[in-house]
Design an enzyme around this catalytic site. Structure first.
Site: not given
Ligand code: PMP
Length: 282
Positions: A52, A149, A182, A100, A102, A207, A33
Site C-alpha cells: 500500500r 493514505k 468507514e 512554497r 502549489h 482506505l 504515511y
Molecule cells: N480507514 C482509515 C481512514 C484509516 O486511517 C485506517 C487505518 N489507519 C483504516 C481504515 C484501517 O486500515 P489498516 O487496516 O490498514 O490499518
C-alpha cells in the site's frame, strides 16, 4: 529512556527531531504515511502495508526514496533503539522541501522520510474489545481519493474528537447518499441476520485497509460469506453485529451506534471469533 526518530537518513533523539517549515507535508499535506502494528517484535501484515505504501506514492507521483529492504533495516533499528516489542511503527514520506508553490517542485527534490516507533498497550486494547465500543455517525467531509493514505486527515481528526467528546471510540462517516464509508481510522463491518459479513467495496471512497483485506480472506476461509457493499447506519443499528478493523485495533466489536445498541448490546460472536483468528494468524 531517550526515544529516537528517523529523519532523512539519521536517527535523532525524538525531542529534537525536526523537518523544515517549507516541507510540503507541512505546507500542503502533500505526503503519505503508513502504519505497521508490532507484536512480539514482529511487523504484522508487513507485505500488505509495504504494497500500500508503494501504491500511495505511485498515485501521488512521489518517487520512492528507499527499497523495501531499506525500510525494513531502518524499522528494525528503530524498534531496537526504542525498545518496542509491542506497539507501532509510523512512516511518513512527503514530496520534500521546496519553496512554497502549489505545483510540484523540481524533480530533483528529495522526498522527506520520517519514521517513529512507539509502544502500545495491547492489554488495554484487549479490554476495550472485550467490553465492545460505541461509535457515533457523522457526515463524511473528506476528499474524493480516500484510498490514498495521505496525511490530509483534518476531517478524520475532527470526527475522532467529536467521538471522544461523545464518549465513543470511533466515528462512522456517512456519505451524501446516507451510506457508511468507514470509520475515522478504521474500516466498518456488519454481520447480517443471516450471518453474512458486509463491508463497503474498496473503491476511491475508503482506505483499503490491510486488516480489512486480511479479515476478508480469513473469514472466507472459515466459511463465512463476505459481501462488499455499502450499508446505512440504520442497517448497522439493526444488524446482528457490527465491528471495526485496523492495524492497531485488529478487530473490535461495536456494541452501540449513536443512541442504539447493536444486537443484544454485547460483543458479537463473529467479531470475537475473527479477532482471535486474526491474532492467531499473526
Ligand atoms: N480507514 C482509515 C481512514 C484509516 O486511517 C485506517 C487505518 N489507519 C483504516 C481504515 C484501517 O486500515 P489498516 O487496516 O490498514 O490499518
Amino acid at each position: 529512556m531517550t526515544r529516537f526518530a528517523y529523519v532523512n537518513g539519521c536517527f535523532q533523539p525524538h525531542a529534537d527531531a525536526m523537518i523544515h517549515i517549507e516541507d510540503r507535508g507541512f505546507q500542503f499535506a502533500d505526503a503519505i504515511y503508513e502504519v505497521w502494528s508490532v507484536r512480539d517484535g514482529e511487523l504484522m501484515d508487513a507485505d500488505g502495508h509495504f504494497a500500500r505504501l508503494e501504491r500511495s506514492l505511485r498515485e501521488l507521483r512521489i518517487s520512492n526514496p528507499k527499497t523495501e529492504a531499506g525500510y525494513r533495516l531502518v524499522i528494525a533499528e528503530l524498534l531496537r533503539r526504542n525498545r518496542v516489542r509491542d506497539g507501532l511503527v509510523y512512516l511518513q514520506i512527503s514530496r520534500g522541501r521546496a519553496r512554497r508553490d502549489h505545483a510540484f517542485p523540481a524533480a530533483t527534490t528529495r522526498p522527506t522520510v520520517v519514521m517513529t516507533a512507539k509502544r502500545l498497550d495491547h492489554a488495554a486494547a484487549q479490554r476495550r474489545a472485550d467490553a465492545g465500543v460505541a461509535v457515533i455517525s457523522l457526515p463524511d467531509l473528506r476528499w474524493g481519493r480516500r484510498d490514498i493514505k495521505t496525511v490530509n486527515l483534518l476531517p478524520n481528526v475532527l470526527a475522532k474528537q467529536a467521538a471522544a467528546e461523545a464518549g465513543a471510540a470511533e466515528a462512522w462517516l456517512v456519505d451524501a447518499s446516507g451510506q457508511v464509508t468507514e470509520g475515522a481510522s478504521t474500516n466498518a463491518w456488519i454481520v447480517t441476520a443471516d450471518g453474512v459479513l458486509v463491508t463497503r467495496q474498496a473503491d476511491h471512497d475508503i482506505l483499503h485497509g490491510i486488516t480489512r483485506a486480511r479479515i476478508m480472506r480469513r473469514a472466507q476461509a472459515m466459511g463465512y460469506t463476505v459481501e462488499e457493499r455499502s450499508f446505512s447506519i440504520e442497517e448497522a443499528q439493526t444488524a446482528r453485529e457490527a465491528f471495526m478493523t485496523s492495524a492497531t485495533s485488529f478487530v473490535t466489536p461495536i456494541v452501540r451506534i449513536d443512541d442504539r445498541p447493536v444486537g443484544n448490546g454485547a460483543p458479537g460472536s463473529v467479531a470475537v471469533e475473527l479477532r482471535s483468528a486474526y491474532l492467531e494468524l499473526i
